[in-house]
Design an enzyme around this catalytic site. Sequence first.
Site, short mmCIF file in Angstrom:
data_model
loop_
_atom_site.label_atom_id
_atom_site.label_comp_id
_atom_site.label_asym_id
_atom_site.label_seq_id
_atom_site.Cartn_x
_atom_site.Cartn_y
_atom_site.Cartn_z
N ASP A 80 82.25 -36.04 95.83
CA ASP A 80 81.51 -36.85 96.89
C ASP A 80 80.37 -37.72 97.52
O ASP A 80 80.19 -38.00 96.20
CB ASP A 80 81.16 -35.81 98.26
N ASN A 129 80.29 -22.36 104.89
CA ASN A 129 81.47 -22.17 105.43
C ASN A 129 82.80 -22.11 104.67
O ASN A 129 83.49 -21.97 105.26
CB ASN A 129 81.34 -22.90 106.62
N HIS A 176 83.23 -24.17 102.21
CA HIS A 176 83.65 -25.32 102.34
C HIS A 176 83.94 -25.87 100.68
O HIS A 176 83.11 -25.29 99.60
CB HIS A 176 83.26 -27.12 102.31
N GLU A 214 85.68 -29.38 104.24
CA GLU A 214 85.39 -28.69 105.85
C GLU A 214 86.61 -28.43 106.17
O GLU A 214 87.47 -27.95 105.89
CB GLU A 214 85.08 -28.83 106.72
C1 GLP Z 1 76.81 -30.20 100.01
C2 GLP Z 1 78.11 -30.20 99.46
C3 GLP Z 1 78.97 -29.96 97.88
C4 GLP Z 1 78.35 -28.77 97.51
C5 GLP Z 1 77.12 -27.79 98.25
C6 GLP Z 1 76.54 -26.95 98.10
O1 GLP Z 1 77.06 -29.73 101.12
N1 GLP Z 1 78.82 -31.87 99.22
O2 GLP Z 1 79.63 -30.73 96.77
O3 GLP Z 1 78.65 -27.40 96.76
O4 GLP Z 1 77.05 -28.74 99.68
O5 GLP Z 1 75.42 -27.03 97.68
P1 GLP Z 1 74.47 -26.25 97.25
O6 GLP Z 1 74.90 -25.78 95.70
O7 GLP Z 1 72.47 -27.91 97.35
O8 GLP Z 1 74.23 -24.56 97.55
#
Ligand code: GLP
Length: 240
Positions: free
Chosen positions: A69, A134, A136, A141
């Site tokens: 992303d 959540n 995702h 989402e």
């Molecule tokens: C973001 C990214 C995801 C990631 C998630 C968790 O929003 N778009 O790809 O997996 O958050 O992030 P973290 O690993 O910092 O908890």
Amino acid sequence: MSIKKIVCKDTQEIANLAAQNFIEIIKKRQNPLFILATGSSPILTYKNLINDNNVNKTSWRNVRTFNLDEYVDLKEKYVSESYRNFMNINLFNHIDIDKKNTFFPSKNLIDGKYDDMISDHGVIDLAILGIGNNGHIAFNEPGTSIDSKTHIAYLDESTRLANSRFFNNKLEDVPHAAVTMGLSTILKAKKIILIATGTAKKNAILHLCQAKEFDPKWPCTCLVNHQDVTIYIDRDADLK
Ligand code: GLP
């Protein structure tokens, strides 16, 4: 369903095990193709891979990567928070990968274009994922279709809040949208690994491990339809 759950004693153990998946594939395959994630979860794994590249000389010269992303319309002062920059800093700048072989989604690559680019490069050997509080995956989402391809996603307020730590804790500065690989593309990877640590992820992990089928309220449950998923979690993220 065949989700394998490995509960590790700490983030270092998670990173060691997760990195091993990449190293094995690089050694075996001529032109490995990886889907890569940003966020704090994979950082230590990337550190291990940098160390392995530098010390053991496992070469990334023929590796192709597609990131999950990228934010849309980042404010000028936050360009350093782009996911491209994140990957450069946390992995690409320190290994022998050719940056021409590292790809990111963008507004111009929706409507199947990014997905076609990936399939033109061949089979996806491995995808590494984090998970949102959540549930995702990437920026898919709650409510995202399991058939989704790369698309523009509007971020949940809970996601913007969680990510505000990268924007001086100013919620108003967090982008409202991102381009994300869709769930159907992620599921094409031959092997999927997911990393989750901390109590904030517990509920999402609980839903993932208990799901029998895809529940759009918890996008992570798309993984129950895949044949080779391993999740590496710490005790805090584990369901008790
Ligand atoms: C973001 C990214 C995801 C990631 C998630 C968790 O929003 N778009 O790809 O997996 O958050 O992030 P973290 O690993 O910092 O908890």
